[in-house]
Design a protein around this motif. Structure first.
Motif, short mmCIF file in Angstrom:
data_model
loop_
_atom_site.label_atom_id
_atom_site.label_comp_id
_atom_site.label_asym_id
_atom_site.label_seq_id
_atom_site.Cartn_x
_atom_site.Cartn_y
_atom_site.Cartn_z
N GLY A 34 0.81 -1.21 0.00
CA GLY A 34 0.00 0.00 0.00
C GLY A 34 0.85 1.26 0.00
N SER A 39 -3.70 9.75 4.75
CA SER A 39 -5.12 10.07 4.83
C SER A 39 -5.48 10.62 6.20
CB SER A 39 -5.98 8.83 4.55
OG SER A 39 -7.34 9.08 4.85
N LYS A 55 -10.79 2.25 -0.58
CA LYS A 55 -10.04 1.14 -1.17
C LYS A 55 -8.53 1.38 -1.14
CE LYS A 55 -13.81 -0.33 -4.22
NZ LYS A 55 -14.24 -0.56 -5.62
N GLY A 56 -8.12 2.63 -1.14
CA GLY A 56 -6.70 2.91 -1.18
C GLY A 56 -5.93 2.47 0.03
#
Length: 529
Positions: A34, A39, A55-56
């Motif tokens: 990932g 975020s 989803k990220g």
């Protein structure tokens, strides 16, 4: 060329990267499929309510259809970001029960017994409120009380005492059994993930490379010794005598072993994979905590809600968080809980409550308008076991997850008892005054047959898969007590997949402890204060 290549920057991988890079003569590469943990929903605790939709940062796995759950596929969120699942979880700091580690000692030796585990937990912990024989105050992992718990969470604790359970200030102290508020991995109101605890202080080290957005497709071998790893577009190699360490968790570590030719030989050959070592138990012994809820509509507006009337509170919460790191945005959602027994014959707690002062449906993926409460209860010591197998030889395809929930009849009876006990707590006076109506199971669902049918229709995971690369002293185990994969050299697995049996509690802190223990066994330098 590296001395250590660590695959997966989750709860275990971050600990290993920090410890192993403490030796400046060793080059360490930490690889994460990932991205970076940028975020804001990761760092604002209440943001976890939407992380299941992003989803990220989430692998977003699905199980195979489960016959015991009416053929449903269950959603399994797992962290796909720096910090792994510690960046998307509910931040509950829990170690499990001492008897868990006594069982590990029987399987893998005294280095995994409770006295050693407690020593390691204390070493890792920096507890802001509790300083006693059970806790550490100088470690890298920040642990604290919730700064602004919802009044309903305290009402839940009161309701639990009214239902006959003891109140517990500390679930990681002398006695786990009872109800109380959870401690969380937060610092000054923000999430304190494994990436913050272990990577942030050492990112500057010249001998540590952190690669994000890089998925490993297989381990490379020179004969029977691991020599490096393959990514989608290039290879990374080891110095002579170096090691590859899989820290991808209970799903991805066994998948990567199988993609690399280590696992059940017949299955690998069916997928056209050359067998490096026939190791039948890879992917077996999958255990998880299955969970059922009681959900109620609220008689007031105390819960965290989605409604126009909540907007002033939301604005106030944003202001409080920005100015003081307090308020409702510091909530981990699952603020309170408890440990209890499904029956008097049990010798220790085998059920866990997670109380949420809000509606929570489908892991937060379904929006529920209005104000409500959700009480989760899970089976801590399930007997059912599942498997992780390859669905495809394509490393970019997810593996097949056969969780096999409720395949042991005893697990059905345990969850049935837990559902009844959860209802009793929600009906106790301290909470009943805040309840407008029970929505699930619903007032019409009464009697064992109807409740079991409801469990099969609604039960979900509480996100604690373990055991698929079982550690043990026996020759049939996947890894030995130091995490070394049997049958090959220069390859270890260090994460929740090596747990011989599932922990009776949340699994994040125990996974960090596993990595700390094996780092010691690998001769990593002691952590500098």
């Amino acid at each position: 060329m590296y001395d250590y290549i660590i695959i997966g920057a989750g709860s275990a991988g971050c600990v290993l990267a920090e410890r192993l890079s403490g030796d400046p003569s060793k080059r360490v590469c930490l690889i994460e499929a990932g991205g970076k943990d940028r975020s804001p929903f990761i760092h604002i605790p209440l943001g976890l309510a939407v992380l299941a939709r992003i989803k990220g940062v989430n692998w977003g796995h699905q199980t195979a259809p489960d016959a015991a759950l009416k053929g449903r596929r269950l959603y399994w969120p797992r962290g796909r970001v720096l910090g792994g699942s510690s960046s998307i979880n509910a931040m509950i700091y829990m170690r499990g029960h001492p008897e868990d580690y006594r069982g590990w000692a029987r399987a893998a030796g005294e280095n995994w017994d409770w006295p050693r585990a407690l020593e390691l937990f204390k070493r890792l912990e920096r507890n802001a409120q509790i300083a006693d024989a059970f806790h550490g105050t100088e470690g890298p992992l920040a642990v604290s009380d919730l700064r602004s718990p919802n009044p309903l969470s305290r009402a839940f604790v009161k309701a639990g005492t009214e239902a006959g359970y003891a109140e517990r200030r500390d679930f990681n102290g002398a006695d786990q059994e009872g109800v109380g508020l959870f401690q969380v991995t937060q610092k000054t109101g923000k999430r304190f993930s494994a990436a913050r605890a272990f990577l942030d202080p050492v990112r500057h080290r010249g001998n540590l490379d952190i690669l994000t957005g890089s998925q490993v497709t297989r381990v490379l071998f020179d004969g029977r010794r691991a020599s490096g790893v393959a990514l989608e577009t290039r290879e990374i190699h080891l110095n002579p005598g170096g090691e590859v360490i899989l820290s991808g968790g209970a799903i991805h570590s066994p998948q990567l072993l199988m993609l690399s030719g280590i696992g059940p030989g017949a299955m690998l050959r069916d997928h056209g994979i050359e067998v490096q070592h026939d190791l039948p138990e890879v992917g077996r012994n999958l255990a998880d905590h299955l969970d059922i809820t009681v959900m109620t509509a609220a008689a007031d507006r105390l819960p965290i809600g989605i409604a126009p009337t909540f907007l002033p509170r939301a604005l106030r919460a944003a202001w409080q968080f920005a100015r003081q790191r307090r308020g409702e945005l510091t909530s981990n959602v699952a603020e309170a809980g408890g440990f209890l027994r499904s029956g008097p014959e049990r010798d220790r707690p085998n059920l866990q409550f997670h109380f949420i002062p809000a509606y929570l449906r489908d892991h937060g993926r379904k929006t529920s308008f209005g104000y409500g409460m959700t009480l989760h209860v899970c089976d801590l010591l399930p007997l059912s076991r599942g498997t992780i197998t390859l669905a495809s030889p394509d490393p970019l395809k997810p593996p097949r997850i056969d969780a096999n929930y409720l395949s042991a009849p005893e697990d059905v009876e345990t969850l049935l008892a837990g559902l009844k006990q959860a209802r009793q707590v929600m009906q106790a006076p301290a909470l009943a005054r805040h309840v407008k109506a029970e929505l699930f199971p619903g007032p019409d669902i009464q009697g064992d047959t109807a409740l079991i049918d409801d469990i099969r229709a609604r039960a979900e995971t509480i996100y604690h898969p373990v055991g698929t690369c079982r550690m043990g002293m026996d020759a049939g185990s996947v890894v030995d007590p130091e995490g070394c994969v049997r049958g090959v050299e220069g390859l270890r697995v260090v994460d929740a997949s090596i747990m011989p049996t599932i922990i009776a509690g949340n699994t994040n802190a125990p996974t960090m402890m596993i990595a700390e223990n094996i780092a010691d066994r690998m001769g990593a330098p002691a952590r500098q204060p």
